[in-house]
Design an enzyme around this catalytic site. Structure first.
Site, PDB file in Angstrom:
ATOM      1  N   ASN A   1     -34.436 -78.366  20.654  1.00 53.41           N
ATOM      2  CA  ASN A   1     -34.312 -76.898  20.143  1.00 53.41           C
ATOM      3  C   ASN A   1     -32.749 -76.421  20.741  1.00 53.41           C
ATOM      4  O   ASN A   1     -32.529 -76.342  21.981  1.00 53.41           O
ATOM      5  CB  ASN A   1     -35.309 -75.973  20.969  1.00 53.41           C
ATOM      6  CG  ASN A   1     -34.686 -74.537  20.700  1.00 53.41           C
ATOM      7  OD1 ASN A   1     -33.739 -74.267  19.835  1.00 53.41           O
ATOM      8  ND2 ASN A   1     -35.471 -73.558  21.409  1.00 53.41           N
ATOM      9  N   TRP A   2     -31.732 -76.623  19.605  1.00 54.95           N
ATOM     10  CA  TRP A   2     -30.425 -76.355  19.835  1.00 54.95           C
ATOM     11  C   TRP A   2     -30.167 -75.068  19.969  1.00 54.95           C
ATOM     12  O   TRP A   2     -29.035 -74.531  20.512  1.00 54.95           O
ATOM     13  CB  TRP A   2     -29.477 -77.164  18.781  1.00 54.95           C
ATOM     14  CG  TRP A   2     -29.251 -78.441  18.940  1.00 54.95           C
ATOM     15  CD1 TRP A   2     -30.055 -79.359  19.687  1.00 54.95           C
ATOM     16  CD2 TRP A   2     -28.224 -79.282  18.141  1.00 54.95           C
ATOM     17  NE1 TRP A   2     -29.707 -80.597  19.389  1.00 54.95           N
ATOM     18  CE2 TRP A   2     -28.392 -80.778  18.759  1.00 54.95           C
ATOM     19  CE3 TRP A   2     -27.446 -79.022  17.060  1.00 54.95           C
ATOM     20  CZ2 TRP A   2     -27.910 -81.756  18.152  1.00 54.95           C
ATOM     21  CZ3 TRP A   2     -26.652 -79.754  16.620  1.00 54.95           C
ATOM     22  CH2 TRP A   2     -26.536 -81.251  17.117  1.00 54.95           C
ATOM     23  N   LYS A   3     -31.132 -74.401  19.878  1.00 52.28           N
ATOM     24  CA  LYS A   3     -31.024 -72.635  19.903  1.00 52.28           C
ATOM     25  C   LYS A   3     -29.624 -72.227  19.332  1.00 52.28           C
ATOM     26  O   LYS A   3     -29.346 -72.956  18.151  1.00 52.28           O
ATOM     27  CB  LYS A   3     -30.865 -72.114  21.586  1.00 52.28           C
ATOM     28  CG  LYS A   3     -32.097 -72.728  22.276  1.00 52.28           C
ATOM     29  CD  LYS A   3     -32.017 -72.166  23.623  1.00 52.28           C
ATOM     30  CE  LYS A   3     -32.873 -72.883  24.578  1.00 52.28           C
ATOM     31  NZ  LYS A   3     -33.592 -72.158  25.783  1.00 52.28           N
TER      32      LYS A   3
ATOM     33  N   HIS B   1     -41.067 -68.537  19.815  1.00 51.21           N
ATOM     34  CA  HIS B   1     -40.141 -68.817  20.988  1.00 51.21           C
ATOM     35  C   HIS B   1     -40.118 -67.787  21.735  1.00 51.21           C
ATOM     36  O   HIS B   1     -40.082 -66.740  21.299  1.00 51.21           O
ATOM     37  CB  HIS B   1     -38.847 -69.660  20.664  1.00 51.21           C
ATOM     38  CG  HIS B   1     -38.106 -70.196  21.796  1.00 51.21           C
ATOM     39  ND1 HIS B   1     -37.474 -69.493  22.882  1.00 51.21           N
ATOM     40  CD2 HIS B   1     -38.097 -71.441  22.009  1.00 51.21           C
ATOM     41  CE1 HIS B   1     -37.001 -70.165  23.660  1.00 51.21           C
ATOM     42  NE2 HIS B   1     -37.381 -71.381  23.428  1.00 51.21           N
TER      43      HIS B   1
ATOM     44  N   GLU C   1     -37.836 -66.621  23.492  1.00 52.59           N
ATOM     45  CA  GLU C   1     -36.489 -65.745  23.373  1.00 52.59           C
ATOM     46  C   GLU C   1     -36.710 -64.856  21.928  1.00 52.59           C
ATOM     47  O   GLU C   1     -35.935 -63.975  21.846  1.00 52.59           O
ATOM     48  CB  GLU C   1     -35.317 -66.814  22.851  1.00 52.59           C
ATOM     49  CG  GLU C   1     -34.961 -67.313  24.425  1.00 52.59           C
ATOM     50  CD  GLU C   1     -34.350 -68.811  24.488  1.00 52.59           C
ATOM     51  OE1 GLU C   1     -33.884 -68.984  23.348  1.00 52.59           O
ATOM     52  OE2 GLU C   1     -34.317 -69.491  25.665  1.00 52.59           O
TER      53      GLU C   1
ATOM     54  N   GLU D   1     -44.604 -73.369  26.867  1.00 48.72           N
ATOM     55  CA  GLU D   1     -43.194 -73.181  27.776  1.00 48.72           C
ATOM     56  C   GLU D   1     -43.312 -71.964  28.297  1.00 48.72           C
ATOM     57  O   GLU D   1     -43.361 -70.706  28.104  1.00 48.72           O
ATOM     58  CB  GLU D   1     -42.351 -72.758  26.278  1.00 48.72           C
ATOM     59  CG  GLU D   1     -42.141 -73.782  25.502  1.00 48.72           C
ATOM     60  CD  GLU D   1     -40.806 -73.973  25.008  1.00 48.72           C
ATOM     61  OE1 GLU D   1     -40.060 -74.890  24.905  1.00 48.72           O
ATOM     62  OE2 GLU D   1     -40.320 -72.913  24.328  1.00 48.72           O
TER      63      GLU D   1
ATOM     64  N   GLY E   1     -34.585 -72.835  30.652  1.00 49.86           N
ATOM     65  CA  GLY E   1     -33.189 -72.774  31.037  1.00 49.86           C
ATOM     66  C   GLY E   1     -32.957 -72.535  32.447  1.00 49.86           C
ATOM     67  O   GLY E   1     -31.957 -72.187  32.751  1.00 49.86           O
TER      68      GLY E   1
ATOM     69  N   SER F   1     -37.122 -76.692  30.945  1.00 52.05           N
ATOM     70  CA  SER F   1     -36.350 -77.259  32.041  1.00 52.05           C
ATOM     71  C   SER F   1     -36.781 -78.851  32.046  1.00 52.05           C
ATOM     72  O   SER F   1     -36.695 -79.421  33.089  1.00 52.05           O
ATOM     73  CB  SER F   1     -36.147 -76.872  33.384  1.00 52.05           C
ATOM     74  OG  SER F   1     -35.643 -75.389  33.197  1.00 52.05           O
TER      75      SER F   1
ATOM     76  N   GLY G   1     -34.845 -77.788  25.174  1.00 54.08           N
ATOM     77  CA  GLY G   1     -33.635 -76.994  24.950  1.00 54.08           C
ATOM     78  C   GLY G   1     -32.163 -77.772  25.296  1.00 54.08           C
ATOM     79  O   GLY G   1     -31.764 -78.661  24.589  1.00 54.08           O
ATOM     80  N   GLY G   2     -31.641 -77.325  26.760  1.00 47.70           N
ATOM     81  CA  GLY G   2     -30.294 -77.675  26.950  1.00 47.70           C
ATOM     82  C   GLY G   2     -30.272 -79.375  26.782  1.00 47.70           C
ATOM     83  O   GLY G   2     -29.145 -79.718  26.533  1.00 47.70           O
TER      84      GLY G   2
END
Ligand code: PEP
Length: 249
Positions: free
Chosen positions: A11-13, A97, A99, A167, A173, A212, A233-234
């Site tokens: 997920n590149w957000k 998600h 977010e 999640e 994150g 994470s 993600g990251g």
């Protein structure tokens, strides 16, 4: 019963301009040199889906959106429908998600409507669920997540291909991850709900862990019972990190 085929999705957000397609190309090169056991997907910002689809043509990497509107089209300024994502080259879409739930007030019912939209367009939904830190500390994590599973997964999913991503909100994150035993207990609870709601489809649905996941912890997390992949993600932004996670299953 054959276990679900694992899925590792990045997920590149809201990260990535056209130059970031180099990372996607690099990942495709690494996978071509040594194919992965898992299915692999990248979910870039909507602006990059079309270009990424061209850049990854012929590769084994599927492309996903990060959200969609439930309706197919209409007067919804700024929104993107599942049909539009599909038209641009997506095969999957992340829905619900945390977010989006926190920043856009999305309820389980909103997510369920988006799932119906995704299925209508022929996209595979990855539906996210997860508890807050306060909910976990209060001992309600499993109840909260089971409520989300029941509320955000419509009956339309029976017989369809989809994934659920567990999640924990506090793990996204943050560099924090739950204890492996807590991941195992949560995935078992989700699996039980999926089987109750969808029968054999529920047994075959991958349950991803997200929050994470890094090269350093991927192997132990992905070895937990009923963890059938990861939503990352990251660590999905750099091909050299993401490939280590992909190869950890
Ligand atoms: C995510 O955004 O879905 C996620 C899991 O992020 P991170 O891996 O950066 O915690």
């Amino acid at each position: 019963m054959t276990p679900p085929r694992p899925l590792i999705a990045g997920n590149w957000k809201m990260h990535g301009l056209a130059a970031a397609l180099e990372e996607a190309r690099a990942l495709a090169g690494l996978l071509k040199a040594q194919p992965a056991a898992a299915r692999v997907a990248l979910c870039p910002p909507a602006t990059l889906i079309d270009q990424m689809a061209w850049a990854l043509k012929g590769s084994d990497i599927a492309i996903g959106g990060q959200d969609c509107r439930a309706e197919a089209s209409g007067a919804f300024t700024g929104d993107v429908s599942a049909e539009m994502l599909k038209d641009a080259g997506a095969a999957l879409v992340i829905l619900g998600h945390s977010e989006r739930r926190a920043g856009h007030g999305e309820s389980d019912a909103d997510v369920a409507a988006k799932v119906v939209g995704a299925l209508r367009a022929g996209l595979e939904p990855i539906v996210c669920v997860g508890e807050s830190l306060a909910e976990r500390r209060a001992g309600h994590a499993i109840d909260v997540v089971q409520g989300q599973v029941r509320g955000a997964l419509p009956a339309d999913l029976a017989g369809r291909t989809f994934a659920v991503a567990y999640e924990p909100v506090w793990a996204i994150g943050s560099g924090l991850t739950p204890r492996l035993a807590d991941i195992e207990a949560m995935h078992a609870a989700i699996r039980a709900d999926l089987i109750e709601a969808f029968g054999p489809t529920g047994a075959a649905t991958p349950i991803l862990y997200g929050g994470s996941v890094k090269p350093a912890n991927a192997r132990e997390i992905l070895a937990v019972a009923d963890v059938n992949g990861a939503l990352v993600g990251g660590a999905s932004l750099k091909a050299t990190d993401f490939i280590e996670i992909i190869r950890a299953i």
